[in-house]
Design a protein around this motif. Structure first.
Motif, PDB file in Angstrom:
ATOM      1  N   ILE A  90       0.881  -1.166   0.000  1.00 39.72           N
ATOM      2  CA  ILE A  90       0.000   0.000   0.000  1.00 39.72           C
ATOM      3  C   ILE A  90       0.920   1.218   0.000  1.00 39.72           C
ATOM      4  CG2 ILE A  90      -1.760   1.317   1.218  1.00 39.72           C
ATOM      5  CD1 ILE A  90      -2.673  -1.315   2.503  1.00 39.72           C
ATOM      6  N   GLY A  91       0.917   1.922  -1.111  1.00 41.50           N
ATOM      7  CA  GLY A  91       1.823   3.071  -1.233  1.00 41.50           C
ATOM      8  C   GLY A  91       3.266   2.637  -1.109  1.00 41.50           C
ATOM      9  N   GLN A  92       3.939   3.158  -0.103  1.00 38.59           N
ATOM     10  CA  GLN A  92       5.355   2.854   0.126  1.00 38.59           C
ATOM     11  C   GLN A  92       5.549   1.796   1.219  1.00 38.59           C
ATOM     12  OE1 GLN A  92       8.146   4.652  -1.272  1.00 38.59           O
ATOM     13  NE2 GLN A  92       6.779   5.652  -2.713  1.00 38.59           N
ATOM     14  N   GLU A  93       4.467   1.168   1.639  1.00 39.16           N
ATOM     15  CA  GLU A  93       4.552   0.209   2.735  1.00 39.16           C
ATOM     16  C   GLU A  93       4.200  -1.201   2.244  1.00 39.16           C
ATOM     17  OE1 GLU A  93       3.423   2.857   6.575  1.00 39.16           O
ATOM     18  OE2 GLU A  93       1.768   2.326   5.246  1.00 39.16           O
ATOM     19  N   GLU A  94       4.980  -2.139   2.742  1.00 37.43           N
ATOM     20  CA  GLU A  94       4.798  -3.536   2.350  1.00 37.43           C
ATOM     21  C   GLU A  94       4.401  -4.344   3.590  1.00 37.43           C
ATOM     22  OE1 GLU A  94       8.117  -6.485   1.171  1.00 37.43           O
ATOM     23  OE2 GLU A  94       7.536  -5.419  -0.667  1.00 37.43           O
ATOM     24  N   PHE A  95       3.345  -5.129   3.457  1.00 38.04           N
ATOM     25  CA  PHE A  95       2.836  -5.928   4.563  1.00 38.04           C
ATOM     26  C   PHE A  95       2.829  -7.404   4.181  1.00 38.04           C
ATOM     27  CE2 PHE A  95       0.863  -1.807   4.924  1.00 38.04           C
ATOM     28  CZ  PHE A  95       0.893  -1.525   6.292  1.00 38.04           C
ATOM     29  N   ILE A  96       2.998  -8.232   5.193  1.00 36.36           N
ATOM     30  CA  ILE A  96       2.763  -9.668   5.047  1.00 36.36           C
ATOM     31  C   ILE A  96       1.758 -10.036   6.131  1.00 36.36           C
ATOM     32  CG2 ILE A  96       3.731 -11.990   5.067  1.00 36.36           C
ATOM     33  CD1 ILE A  96       6.414 -10.760   4.289  1.00 36.36           C
ATOM     34  N   LEU A  97       0.578 -10.474   5.711  1.00 31.93           N
ATOM     35  CA  LEU A  97      -0.490 -10.842   6.633  1.00 31.93           C
ATOM     36  C   LEU A  97      -0.836 -12.313   6.459  1.00 31.93           C
ATOM     37  CD1 LEU A  97      -2.994  -7.872   6.123  1.00 31.93           C
ATOM     38  CD2 LEU A  97      -1.220  -8.082   7.852  1.00 31.93           C
ATOM     39  N   ARG A  98      -1.316 -12.906   7.532  1.00 31.75           N
ATOM     40  CA  ARG A  98      -1.844 -14.263   7.403  1.00 31.75           C
ATOM     41  C   ARG A  98      -3.331 -14.167   7.120  1.00 31.75           C
ATOM     42  NH1 ARG A  98      -5.261 -15.026  11.280  1.00 31.75           N
ATOM     43  NH2 ARG A  98      -4.793 -14.489  13.431  1.00 31.75           N
ATOM     44  N   THR A  99      -3.836 -15.181   6.449  1.00 30.65           N
ATOM     45  CA  THR A  99      -5.265 -15.226   6.146  1.00 30.65           C
ATOM     46  C   THR A  99      -6.038 -15.556   7.425  1.00 30.65           C
ATOM     47  OG1 THR A  99      -5.037 -17.537   5.496  1.00 30.65           O
ATOM     48  CG2 THR A  99      -4.936 -15.886   3.736  1.00 30.65           C
ATOM     49  N   GLU A 100      -7.359 -15.460   7.327  1.00 29.98           N
ATOM     50  CA  GLU A 100      -8.223 -15.764   8.473  1.00 29.98           C
ATOM     51  C   GLU A 100      -8.050 -17.226   8.888  1.00 29.98           C
ATOM     52  OE1 GLU A 100     -10.309 -13.895  10.377  1.00 29.98           O
ATOM     53  OE2 GLU A 100      -9.520 -12.157   9.307  1.00 29.98           O
ATOM     54  N   LEU A 101      -8.196 -17.468  10.165  1.00 27.78           N
ATOM     55  CA  LEU A 101      -8.147 -18.829  10.692  1.00 27.78           C
ATOM     56  C   LEU A 101      -9.540 -19.432  10.565  1.00 27.78           C
ATOM     57  CD1 LEU A 101      -6.049 -18.075  13.872  1.00 27.78           C
ATOM     58  CD2 LEU A 101      -5.242 -18.976  11.695  1.00 27.78           C
ATOM     59  N   LYS A 102      -9.668 -20.414   9.674  1.00 28.34           N
ATOM     60  CA  LYS A 102     -10.982 -20.986   9.375  1.00 28.34           C
ATOM     61  C   LYS A 102     -11.078 -22.416   9.875  1.00 28.34           C
ATOM     62  CE  LYS A 102     -11.687 -18.033   5.411  1.00 28.34           C
ATOM     63  NZ  LYS A 102     -11.996 -17.930   4.013  1.00 28.34           N
ATOM     64  N   GLY A 103     -12.297 -22.844  10.073  1.00 30.47           N
ATOM     65  CA  GLY A 103     -12.533 -24.225  10.478  1.00 30.47           C
ATOM     66  C   GLY A 103     -12.045 -24.480  11.891  1.00 30.47           C
ATOM     67  N   ASN A 104     -11.412 -25.593  12.081  1.00 31.15           N
ATOM     68  CA  ASN A 104     -10.943 -26.019  13.405  1.00 31.15           C
ATOM     69  C   ASN A 104      -9.433 -25.933  13.525  1.00 31.15           C
ATOM     70  OD1 ASN A 104     -13.567 -26.933  14.545  1.00 31.15           O
ATOM     71  ND2 ASN A 104     -13.496 -28.222  12.720  1.00 31.15           N
ATOM     72  N   ILE A 105      -8.867 -24.947  12.886  1.00 28.01           N
ATOM     73  CA  ILE A 105      -7.414 -24.815  12.836  1.00 28.01           C
ATOM     74  C   ILE A 105      -6.801 -24.597  14.222  1.00 28.01           C
ATOM     75  CG2 ILE A 105      -7.186 -22.347  12.444  1.00 28.01           C
ATOM     76  CD1 ILE A 105      -5.224 -23.119  10.164  1.00 28.01           C
ATOM     77  N   PRO A 154      -1.456 -19.880  16.961  1.00 32.69           N
ATOM     78  CA  PRO A 154      -1.496 -19.521  15.534  1.00 32.69           C
ATOM     79  C   PRO A 154      -0.610 -18.298  15.289  1.00 32.69           C
ATOM     80  CG  PRO A 154      -3.718 -19.823  16.412  1.00 32.69           C
ATOM     81  CD  PRO A 154      -2.781 -19.843  17.571  1.00 32.69           C
ATOM     82  N   PRO A 155      -0.105 -18.135  14.084  1.00 32.58           N
ATOM     83  CA  PRO A 155       0.731 -16.964  13.796  1.00 32.58           C
ATOM     84  C   PRO A 155      -0.071 -15.677  13.960  1.00 32.58           C
ATOM     85  CG  PRO A 155       0.380 -18.306  11.828  1.00 32.58           C
ATOM     86  CD  PRO A 155      -0.276 -19.007  12.946  1.00 32.58           C
ATOM     87  N   LYS A 156       0.637 -14.607  14.308  1.00 31.99           N
ATOM     88  CA  LYS A 156      -0.020 -13.306  14.443  1.00 31.99           C
ATOM     89  C   LYS A 156      -0.572 -12.883  13.099  1.00 31.99           C
ATOM     90  CE  LYS A 156       2.854 -11.781  18.242  1.00 31.99           C
ATOM     91  NZ  LYS A 156       3.769 -10.794  18.771  1.00 31.99           N
ATOM     92  N   ARG A 157      -1.540 -11.981  13.144  1.00 38.59           N
ATOM     93  CA  ARG A 157      -2.189 -11.513  11.906  1.00 38.59           C
ATOM     94  C   ARG A 157      -1.183 -10.805  11.003  1.00 38.59           C
ATOM     95  NH1 ARG A 157      -5.873 -12.301   8.251  1.00 38.59           N
ATOM     96  NH2 ARG A 157      -7.111 -10.547   7.719  1.00 38.59           N
ATOM     97  N   ILE A 158      -0.341  -9.925  11.574  1.00 39.07           N
ATOM     98  CA  ILE A 158       0.674  -9.216  10.777  1.00 39.07           C
ATOM     99  C   ILE A 158       2.005  -9.946  10.973  1.00 39.07           C
ATOM    100  CG2 ILE A 158       1.929  -7.063  10.425  1.00 39.07           C
ATOM    101  CD1 ILE A 158      -0.546  -5.592  11.506  1.00 39.07           C
ATOM    102  N   LEU A 159       2.479 -10.560   9.896  1.00 38.83           N
ATOM    103  CA  LEU A 159       3.710 -11.341   9.949  1.00 38.83           C
ATOM    104  C   LEU A 159       4.940 -10.501   9.615  1.00 38.83           C
ATOM    105  CD1 LEU A 159       2.348 -14.467   8.090  1.00 38.83           C
ATOM    106  CD2 LEU A 159       2.693 -14.228  10.550  1.00 38.83           C
ATOM    107  N   GLY A 160       4.736  -9.432   8.873  1.00 41.76           N
ATOM    108  CA  GLY A 160       5.873  -8.601   8.501  1.00 41.76           C
ATOM    109  C   GLY A 160       5.429  -7.241   8.000  1.00 41.76           C
ATOM    110  N   TYR A 161       6.329  -6.274   8.145  1.00 41.49           N
ATOM    111  CA  TYR A 161       6.040  -4.903   7.696  1.00 41.49           C
ATOM    112  C   TYR A 161       7.362  -4.287   7.284  1.00 41.49           C
ATOM    113  CZ  TYR A 161       5.317   0.106   7.990  1.00 41.49           C
ATOM    114  OH  TYR A 161       5.276   1.435   7.704  1.00 41.49           O
TER     115      TYR A 161
END
Length: 163
Positions: free
Chosen positions: A126-141, A152-159
């Protein structure tokens, strides 16, 4: 002719080279069957039972390759074949260990693996910023992470900001 491995299939006389049909017929009974020799000295019945489980290893490796979006690799060198076998074995060991950890789960192992497949890391800018996010935790994960004693991994994995 330069490959000495094929010489057992040939009859070489002074005047001609012909195909040794007897050797070909004798070895045809082994088509598609391979034996891994070890120093364990297992009885043939145990070796046969172990080979019956190899389809699981190959299935796991195919699943792993498709999950990682790997293209087919054809192995021509011994070290690559050994690497392939090692990865297949490692994948099998990991699956067996995870299945044992999940044995008390109220969900089927196959269903839990399908839920786990839905978990991805997504990279976007987004603009000058780069993100790495994990997808939603679905089912019985959550059951999978609980079974292995992890969160489970955090929602924001990298910035990263490029400013």
């Amino acid at each position: 002719m330069g490959n000495r491995g094929y010489q057992r299939y040939l009859k070489i006389d002074k005047e001609a080279v012909t195909i040794n049909e007897d050797v070909i017929k004798q070895e045809a009974i082994y088509d598609g069957k391979y034996l891994l020799r070890t120093n364990c000295n297992l009885p043939p019945a145990e070796v046969a039972l172990a080979y019956k489980g190899l389809w699981q290893v190959e299935r796991i490796f195919r699943t792993m390759k498709s999950s990682l979006d790997l293209r087919p690799i054809y192995h021509w060198k011994e070290e690559r074949v050994r690497g392939h076998i090692f990865i297949c074995f490692l994948a099998f060991v990991l699956q067996v260990m995870l299945a044992k950890l999940l044995k008390d789960s109220k969900h089927r192992f196959k269903d839990l693996m399908l839920d786990l497949r839905k978990l991805h890391a997504v990279k976007f800018t987004i603009g000058q910023e780069e993100f790495i996010l994990r997808t939603e935790l679905k089912g019985n994960i959550f059951d999978i992470f609980k079974a292995v004693g992890s969160r489970p991994p955090k929602r924001i994995l990298g910035y990263k900001s490029t400013i």
